[in-house]
Design a protein around this motif. Structure first.
Motif, mmCIF file in Angstrom:
data_model
loop_
_atom_site.group_PDB
_atom_site.id
_atom_site.type_symbol
_atom_site.label_atom_id
_atom_site.label_comp_id
_atom_site.label_asym_id
_atom_site.label_seq_id
_atom_site.Cartn_x
_atom_site.Cartn_y
_atom_site.Cartn_z
ATOM 1 N N VAL A 114 -2.865 15.940 4.715
ATOM 2 C CA VAL A 114 -3.782 15.395 3.874
ATOM 3 C C VAL A 114 -3.464 14.451 2.813
ATOM 4 N N ASP A 124 -8.249 10.941 -1.459
ATOM 5 C CA ASP A 124 -9.352 9.989 -0.865
ATOM 6 C C ASP A 124 -9.680 8.911 -1.936
ATOM 7 N N ASN A 166 -11.731 6.871 -2.166
ATOM 8 C CA ASN A 166 -13.305 6.858 -2.840
ATOM 9 C C ASN A 166 -13.640 7.954 -3.517
ATOM 10 N N VAL A 167 -12.915 9.013 -3.856
ATOM 11 C CA VAL A 167 -13.301 9.987 -4.672
ATOM 12 C C VAL A 167 -12.283 10.027 -6.012
ATOM 13 N N ARG A 208 -11.801 11.490 -8.864
ATOM 14 C CA ARG A 208 -10.745 12.675 -9.224
ATOM 15 C C ARG A 208 -9.661 12.948 -8.468
ATOM 16 N N PRO A 258 -3.504 18.817 -7.517
ATOM 17 C CA PRO A 258 -3.727 19.093 -6.051
ATOM 18 C C PRO A 258 -5.125 19.680 -5.909
ATOM 19 N N GLY A 259 -5.551 19.739 -4.582
ATOM 20 C CA GLY A 259 -6.705 20.402 -4.233
ATOM 21 C C GLY A 259 -7.916 19.707 -4.376
ATOM 22 N N LEU A 260 -7.840 18.446 -4.992
ATOM 23 C CA LEU A 260 -9.266 17.683 -5.227
ATOM 24 C C LEU A 260 -9.205 16.370 -4.441
ATOM 25 N N GLY A 261 -10.284 16.069 -4.078
ATOM 26 C CA GLY A 261 -10.771 14.687 -3.317
ATOM 27 C C GLY A 261 -9.597 14.615 -2.072
ATOM 28 N N MET A 262 -9.678 15.298 -1.253
ATOM 29 C CA MET A 262 -8.469 15.217 -0.066
ATOM 30 C C MET A 262 -9.415 14.716 1.080
ATOM 31 N N VAL A 263 -8.651 14.014 1.974
ATOM 32 C CA VAL A 263 -9.042 13.604 3.328
ATOM 33 C C VAL A 263 -7.915 13.680 4.278
ATOM 34 N N HIS A 264 -8.206 14.078 5.415
ATOM 35 C CA HIS A 264 -6.874 13.735 6.465
ATOM 36 C C HIS A 264 -6.161 12.466 6.314
ATOM 37 N N ASP A 284 -10.338 8.224 8.062
ATOM 38 C CA ASP A 284 -11.567 8.497 7.578
ATOM 39 C C ASP A 284 -12.437 9.158 8.730
ATOM 40 N N GLY A 285 -11.518 9.718 9.533
ATOM 41 C CA GLY A 285 -12.495 10.432 10.634
ATOM 42 C C GLY A 285 -12.913 9.634 11.796
#
Lengths: 552, 552
Positions: B105, B108, B110-111, B113, B118-124, B492-493
């Protein structure tokens, strides 16, 4: 009944606090367990940039405020006073990294595209930083109950008349239960038999502070959630105690192992093998539509992949609408969906009225029920897990209709809280007088619908006045008062120290064919903890986090 | 010099395409590898709801468009024509789940924060769905080069005069290099010796299509990125081929193993052990400030935790500003930061001018360099990895100053692309005439600054006219033309099929003390692939994804 996955981060339903009615067996005063573990104040400000804040105010509480809060609350079982904040910051940082690397993640509601597909808009799951103390004796008790409940559900499911009779008044008051009962009736009429039966349940408990009794909140027989994430939190806490246990005075070995996700996958694979013909049939997971599926990283991510990796079992995902349009019943009873034979159906959807927006979804449910596929759950198992049946089973001499073993019956009865239907006038009178000691539970699923405090009184008075039969949609339950203990809760990267109460869920897996019980196991657990700023009235504002247990 | 972690998702610098100058050794026409693997069109539409779309238009391309695109492009090495779209959808879904569960991951953008903790606003992470074919002979060649480059950097670092002389013109034109050289000069003046030297490098290559030569793009000696995520993509691709290899006609064993993150952690731990006194000293990771650190899930998440888990080595994270305010040099040369002795310094920041917004950061860099802590890299190692030194080393008879082994020298020279300084008038003339065959590289780091095509001509003409000495800030490099092959890229998927070119980075770890070389290893690899809608001019629009290699 599955707790809606979307309810965890902020809703309170998943950790409902029930009305307390003094248990006849004990009136002993609460005597907190002696403090076993004290935390040294060793300095470890190794990581910068982390904020230990308050969710309510977005600011760091002063030491004075914390002290004041502590003094006002219950004496905690494990004392978090002495932990150095620098050490906490470091553990929080490690916990967040570990969560990110090991899939302990959920969808971020603040991110619009979250949950549309895996891998988008993820945030670490809300978690307790450290495991919550839990008495070993009660833990063992909860584990022992799992196979007994498994068996009870199976026996109850076979008694169609009991289910129909018990739910007759609910049927008139609750449209959803009524539709389920209609399908059940049809199965009874056509003498449909479920020869292979698979149950993946979760029984939820709270530890009542005053009576020191482990009391059941509810039994989930459909879509029991968090089997995956719950295991990961256990792994996280064990890892953290392996690293910091010495400094914290805690031993990772006191956290019970948790392999719920592997055992659920094993049960699904064994059921698939039991179906046996044809071997290329699939496991079908019934999922919610994209619109409703805010995020379901749990079973479909954490259990289903093992079917492929470990057991070489193919799985497919279908919504109820898709099953209606693509499904057909072959002459031999086989369910085929999109041209594929289905061996096992796992319901990750279908437990709430919102999953049935049109007749199409009900038609799909009926089609599946008519088929020879193994349904987890069958309509009978689903009904056996309703609150009304929970209340009926708590009546005198009812358990004896289903179970032979007297010890088992005694064990079950010991964990039953007070449960009453709204035909019991004495109890209604008592609940109107002392509403703070009761909770009203509607049959409706999906959480957040329980009625507490003054609302109990108002609702009971209204129902009495109207006399509309709507009272059949409710049961009354003793309110349980668990002890609050000081906990570190992490959400959205922020660690918050507060008093919290916990609910323990224990998973069970049951599989049998016509002749034999193939599997009847306790399968790991789920601990959920939520802030309780007051242990007195109503449901405290707060949020639930995933947790594990530390045996004391 | 590290590719900025923030550059991966969309920037082009991490996969720069360099100007091509025909190599004297070969003029053979490109002869694509015969198609080894054909994909059956077996139907597997198991997962619903996934979109195979185009990033540019947000719509599903028609079959005609895809066919047309394929016909117009290079013949791919592995043919993706025959893969059924339903099967691709299922593999994409599995890939996204796997990524989410295994920490593959990134932040992201687009997010807001994202990356703060660590652990916030994650995307693959952006990934290729399947590994990219790569000739085994070139893979072996790249692996063999790693320890030779490790040794070369070490030898060059010892020749302070060579570094200062080679970079003299760059110094006048580039303020950042000038500051680094100032620190280097001070170390020379005080005869500072680095007795224990640790290098964690990555040498990047492209495979030139026409000459079939593996040519070096650059050598990174500071903050070599993606050692963690690169390994995970390898694991992902192996898992996918274990599951779908039969249907795809691909064998997971043809993906080389990748343990870069473990080897980097091992090198850091061995360096820590070598420092030896005191044993409670820490590994310090120099990190970017919260504002600049958009996301760095790589080394700090994927390597550093192993220091604790596996080697019981404590690590701390500090910004340059924090090191300036908390750091001190003890009389014996020990670096203490926040009261903790530092054994090893790993620079995850400090490779770009933006990391030094004030004198405070430069002061921290000097403080560290003066200390006895093992610096990864030392100022000499850092300078040895500059583009100007790369170009100097490519001159005739320069490698011979540093290495004795003729075979090693021949191997290095074979991978050198054409490299020239802007004092070579013949080359400048040629580049103005045929700018499409060259790339101009500024000394400046952080990517995105390379100059291509018509801009090469314009810039050269401007520099000639101005005669300001700014030309010392650039080198000219042969442009490399890699073959494009049809690839499935996921961001983004969304899965997108397009022609893409790849860059292979091979990691190296080197550790020595006064007497002996302790470690000189090739350490896994990083494959990055980016869309190349045209293989002809300029840098194609597109994005880079993480990839692995499939040996052919």
């Amino acid at each position: 009944m599955g707790v809606g996955h979307s309810s965890l981060p902020s809703s309170v339903d998943s950790l409902c606090i029930n009305v307390f009615k003094p248990h006849p067996k004990t009136s002993a005063l609460y005597n907190p367990t002696p403090q076993k573990h004290l935390f040294p104040t060793k300095k470890h400000s190794l990581f910068a940039g982390l904020k230990i804040g308050s969710f309510n105010h977005g600011r760091v509480p002063g030491e004075m405020e914390i002290q004041k809060g502590i003094a006002a609350a219950q004496k905690p079982i494990v004392d978090f006073h002495g932990i150095d904040e620098g050490l906490i910051q470091k553990i929080v940082y490690d916990a967040l990294v570990w969560s990110s690397l090991h899939g302990l993640v959920v969808g971020d509601r603040n991110v619009q595209r979250s949950g549309k597909l895996p891998g988008l808009g993820m945030v670490h799951a809300p978690i307790a930083l450290l495991p919550t103390p839990f008495p070993e004796s009660h833990w063992k008790q909860a584990c022992e109950l799992a196979p007994i409940f498994n068996e009870l559900v199976d026996r109850v499911s076979l008694d169609g008349k009991f289910l129909q009779d018990s739910l007759a008044r609910t049927k008139t008051a609750d449209a959803f239960t009524s539709r389920l009962l209609d399908i059940h009736s049809k199965m009874l009429e056509m003498s449909k038999k479920e020869e292979i039966r698979l149950g993946l349940h979760r029984s939820d408990y709270m530890l009542d502070e005053k009576t020191k009794l482990l009391l059941q909140i509810e039994l989930n027989t459909i879509s029991s959630s968090f089997a995956g994430l719950g295991c990961l939190v256990t792994d996280l806490h064990r890892t953290l105690l392996d690293d910091y246990g010495e400094e914290l005075g805690l031993d990772s070995k006191m956290i019970p192992g948790n392999t719920a996700r592997l055992q659920f996958a094993e049960a699904l694979a064994k059921a698939w093998a039991e179906y046996n013909n044809p071997r290329w049939a699939v496991v079908m997971v019934v999922v919610q539509t994209e619109e409703r599926n805010i995020f379901d990283p749990d079973l479909t991510w954490h259990c289903i992949p093992y079917l492929g990796f470990t057991y070489n079992v193919r799985s497919i995902r279908k919504t109820l609408a898709e099953i209606d349009s693509e499904g057909q019943l072959l002459p031999d009873g086989t369910l085929a969906v999109g041209g594929q034979a289905v061996a096992v159906i796992y319901f990750r959807a279908g437990y709430t009225p919102a999953d049935y927006p049109s007749e199409s979804e009900w038609s799909a449910r009926l089609l599946m029920e008519q088929s020879s596929a193994i349904k987890c759950p069958s309509i009978s198992y689903h009904l056996a897990g309703t609150k009304k049946i929970q209340q009926e089973l708590a009546k005198p001499n009812v358990l004896e209709r289903f179970l032979d073993n007297k010890d088992d019956i005694a064990k079950l009865r010991k964990c039953f809280a007070g449960l009453w239907s709204l035909v019991d006038l004495d109890i209604i009178k008592e609940a109107i007088e002392k509403p703070e000691l009761f909770v009203m539970k509607p049959q409706r699923e999906g959480g957040g619908n329980n009625i507490y405090g003054g609302d109990v009184k108002e609702t009971l008075l209204r129902l009495q006045k109207e006399g509309s039969g709507e009272d059949g949609a409710y049961i009354l339950m003793q309110r349980i008062f668990p002890a609050a203990s000081l906990t570190y809760l992490i959400r959205d990267g922020i660690c918050h120290k507060d008093h919290a109460i916990s609910e323990l869920g224990v998973y069970g897996a049951y599989l049998r064919n016509k002749e034999n019980v193939i599997m009847n196991d306790q399968c790991g657990y789920l601990m959920r903890t939520k802030v309780s700023s007051s242990n007195e009235g109503g449901v405290a504002a707060g949020f639930a986090v995933l947790d594990s247990i530390y045996l004391t």
